[in-house]
Design an enzyme around this catalytic site. Sequence first.
Site, PDB file in Angstrom:
ATOM      1  N   SER A 190       0.834  -1.201   0.000  1.00 23.52           N
ATOM      2  CA  SER A 190       0.000   0.000   0.000  1.00 23.52           C
ATOM      3  C   SER A 190       0.866   1.248   0.000  1.00 23.52           C
ATOM      4  O   SER A 190       2.030   1.219   0.414  1.00 23.52           O
ATOM      5  CB  SER A 190      -0.894   0.008   1.251  1.00 23.52           C
ATOM      6  OG  SER A 190      -1.569   1.234   1.408  1.00 23.52           O
ATOM      7  N   TYR A 203      -2.193  -1.051  10.520  1.00 25.61           N
ATOM      8  CA  TYR A 203      -2.325  -1.432   9.114  1.00 25.61           C
ATOM      9  C   TYR A 203      -1.087  -1.031   8.326  1.00 25.61           C
ATOM     10  O   TYR A 203      -0.535  -1.833   7.547  1.00 25.61           O
ATOM     11  CB  TYR A 203      -3.574  -0.771   8.532  1.00 25.61           C
ATOM     12  CG  TYR A 203      -3.787  -1.000   7.055  1.00 25.61           C
ATOM     13  CD1 TYR A 203      -4.340  -2.184   6.589  1.00 25.61           C
ATOM     14  CD2 TYR A 203      -3.448  -0.018   6.118  1.00 25.61           C
ATOM     15  CE1 TYR A 203      -4.551  -2.395   5.233  1.00 25.61           C
ATOM     16  CE2 TYR A 203      -3.653  -0.223   4.767  1.00 25.61           C
ATOM     17  CZ  TYR A 203      -4.206  -1.402   4.326  1.00 25.61           C
ATOM     18  OH  TYR A 203      -4.407  -1.598   2.980  1.00 25.61           O
TER      19      TYR A 203
END
Length: 298
Positions: A190, A203
């Site tokens: 990401s 995360y």
Amino acid sequence: MTNDQYSFENPVTRYDSIAPPEQRQPEPGLDRDLKPRADHGEDSYRGAGRLTGRRALITGGDSGIGAATAIAFAREGADVAISYLPDEEPDAERIIALIEQAGRKALALPGDLKDAAYCRSLVERTVEAFGGLDILVNNGGKQVSQDSILDISDEQFDETLTTNVYAMFWITKAAVAQMPPGSTIINTTSIQAYQPSPTLIDYATTKAAINNFSKGLAQQLAPRGIRVNAVAPGPIWTPLQPSYGQPMEKLTQFGQDTPLGRAGQPAELAPAYVFLASGESSYVSGETLGVTGGKPTP
């Protein structure tokens, strides 16, 4: 709405800049209930035989990036197995039908990525159904925003790391034992690996770990003829976002801070996974391909 992935369009206006209404879904969220609905390439992705005869396993393949990738892989000629949580069955049924409509074998594998035995069984069951495995996409993930580290429980931290990192390790280890030369592993990292949001500490930590894991494993497996790469999405409109993946005040402006001025759609990610899975990327390994709407990565 776009014609297909080959059409030449202004990337700023290729899709509308969405301003999602305030909405909340319980985890893990359903594409069926997403407002507005995401585009997975159902009506636009055009295959060209780039993955003919390949056999793929995609985690989180029921919605979002995983679903778009599953559709694209099938239309490129691959048989596709998808894993997903049992609560995501309504979305999974639709993707299974689209894989089969493309004339390929589909395999539905519901279960929880936090379960090591289930993770290992994904590989075994895919090999049994398809006669082998030569594409693995570790894409399933957990994302829950919290304003402060004081609000991140031990349980949430453990579940996020187990779902995003441990499951990748368990599945990849089982897959490598089965994969022939020419196989590919693609992990979803990401923009958060490079530009962590203060509300996504756990995360973002997992996404940095996935990046590092991919680059190290690529070097280890290169002599065996197995390539390992990663894709780093930016803000992509998926059920992950309204199911507590974003604070509500950010949800309604999701993706508008990118240089392209809008959130990405899952359909815009699928070609990156197809490229890394196909023979066209035969000299690409240990790479992280950013699909970020213009947000810079190192």
